[in-house]
Design an enzyme around this catalytic site. Structure first.
Site, PDB file in Angstrom:
ATOM      1  N   GLU A   1      53.653  33.608  38.239  1.00 10.90           N
ATOM      2  CA  GLU A   1      52.844  34.660  37.604  1.00 10.90           C
ATOM      3  C   GLU A   1      53.727  35.801  37.118  1.00 10.90           C
ATOM      4  O   GLU A   1      53.492  36.382  36.065  1.00 10.90           O
ATOM      5  CB  GLU A   1      51.788  35.186  38.591  1.00 10.90           C
ATOM      6  CG  GLU A   1      50.744  34.163  38.989  1.00 10.90           C
ATOM      7  CD  GLU A   1      49.910  33.675  37.801  1.00 10.90           C
ATOM      8  OE1 GLU A   1      50.507  33.048  36.905  1.00 10.90           O
ATOM      9  OE2 GLU A   1      48.695  33.884  37.768  1.00 10.90           O
TER      10      GLU A   1
ATOM     11  N   THR B   1      48.700  37.778  28.614  1.00 12.29           N
ATOM     12  CA  THR B   1      48.333  38.614  29.767  1.00 12.29           C
ATOM     13  C   THR B   1      49.133  39.914  29.765  1.00 12.29           C
ATOM     14  O   THR B   1      48.578  40.987  30.026  1.00 12.29           O
ATOM     15  CB  THR B   1      48.577  37.837  31.078  1.00 12.29           C
ATOM     16  OG1 THR B   1      47.740  36.678  31.048  1.00 12.29           O
ATOM     17  CG2 THR B   1      48.232  38.652  32.293  1.00 12.29           C
TER      18      THR B   1
HETATM   19  N1  HSE Z   1      44.196  39.955  37.055  1.00 11.62           N
HETATM   20  C1  HSE Z   1      45.025  39.563  35.953  1.00 11.62           C
HETATM   21  C2  HSE Z   1      44.679  40.408  34.738  1.00 11.62           C
HETATM   22  C3  HSE Z   1      44.783  38.112  35.674  1.00 11.62           C
HETATM   23  O1  HSE Z   1      43.492  40.595  34.489  1.00 11.62           O
HETATM   24  O2  HSE Z   1      45.587  40.875  34.064  1.00 11.62           O
HETATM   25  C4  HSE Z   1      45.575  37.564  34.549  1.00 11.62           C
HETATM   26  O3  HSE Z   1      45.313  36.213  34.380  1.00 11.62           O
END
Ligand code: HSE
Length: 305
Positions: A128, A180
């Protein structure tokens, strides 16, 4: 044991009011992965799909997870990982998380299950970090534990598996890509105390609603005062899709992870299928291509096959 094959499921993170904390695992779609032990001290990536993801292990989420595992045990061998992705990268339903978790769980089995689920989440967070620039655990935790999980803390890592009643998710994935890292960059750096109080009231009551199987409370709790108001502008027809899904009987829903996918929860499969028709009809009136899925929320994460 020479090789291990796993299915790594898509996940929905944030779940409207639980930014970076809450997530759940879907039954489908999922990625297929096979990890093999090899004698060379390296990680080899073999892609069996059309996404053209990097095969340099340092630039591939599964690769960095496997490198971290090998470094931790000071291994004098390596891994080959064969990946068939069905979860499109950048879809907002945990594509990078599925690759990271599938690799971690399969490799761990080859190592005699020496690491706990919590430790595997920690390794998967390396993926991640590579994908989004931050070590959030709200996709990798449900991908490994299954069901709904709450990330109480990432440092030290503390994951809570939540009780939940039968629930079905309708997911619509507009075929646009939202990175993201970019969807995180536009978020406010500060929120007012008043907004924070509203948000944590809703997150607490969503967790309580899940534990008590109180569908009405689940429905009342699915509001986001911090992230959705900013990110929804990145997603075509967001307001219309949400309105139509609620009219079709969904309990609530919103952006899945950082988008562009959206998800809606229903108590019954028949309602989730009605919601699917409703959201499809909104997107059929646009130029944007899309996929939809209806999936039960399941208590299993990565599965061995
Ligand atoms: N919680 C993270 C975001 C998840 O919303 O940026 C990304 O997949």
């Amino acid at each position: 044991m020479q090789e291990v094959r796993v299915l790594a499921p898509a996940t929905v993170s944030n779940v409207v009011c639980g930014f970076d904390c809450l997530g759940f695992a879907l039954e489908k779609p999922f990625d297929e992965m096979t990890v093999r032990r090899i004698s060379e001290r390296t990680v080899r990536i073999v892609n069996r799909d059309y996404f053209n993801l990097p095969t340099d292990p340092e630039k591939n989420v599964a690769g960095v997870v496997l490198l971290a595992l090998l470094a931790k045990i000071n291994a004098d061998f390596g891994f080959e990982v064969e990946v068939t992705k069905h979860i499109k990268p950048g879809s907002g339903i945990g594509s990078s998380s599925a690759s990271s978790c599938g690799a971690a769980v399969a490799a761990n089995r080859l190592l005699g299950d020496r690491f706990s689920k919590l430790e595997l989440v920690d390794f998967a967070m390396e993926g991640e970090q590579l994908a989004s620039g931050e070590k959030h655990a709200d996709n990798v935790a449900p991908c490994i534990y299954g069901g709904f999980t709450l990330v109480r803390s990432t440092d030290p890592l503390d994951i809570v598996s939540l009780d939940f009643p039968p629930l079905f998710a309708t997911v619509i994935h507009p075929q646009i890509e939202i990175k993201t890292s970019e969807a995180r960059a536009i978020l406010p750096k500060q929120v007012s105390l008043k907004t924070a109080v509203r948000q944590w009231g809703h997150l607490g009551s969503l967790v309580a609603g899940l534990a008590q199987g109180d569908y009405n409370l689940i429905s009342r709790s699915m509001e986001d005062f911090i992230v959705e108001p900013v990110r929804k502008s990145l997603i075509p027809k967001f307001d219309e899709v949400k309105l139509e899904s609620l009219a079709a009987g969904a309990l609530g829903g919103g952006i899945s992870g950082s988008g562009p996918s959206m998800f809606f929860l229903s108590k019954m499969q028949a309602t989730a299928e009605r919601v699917e028709l409703a959201v499809r009809s909104v997107y059929e009136r646009s130029d944007c291509e899309f996929n939809t899925y209806v999936s039960e929320i399941v208590s299993s994460g990565v599965k061995f096959v």
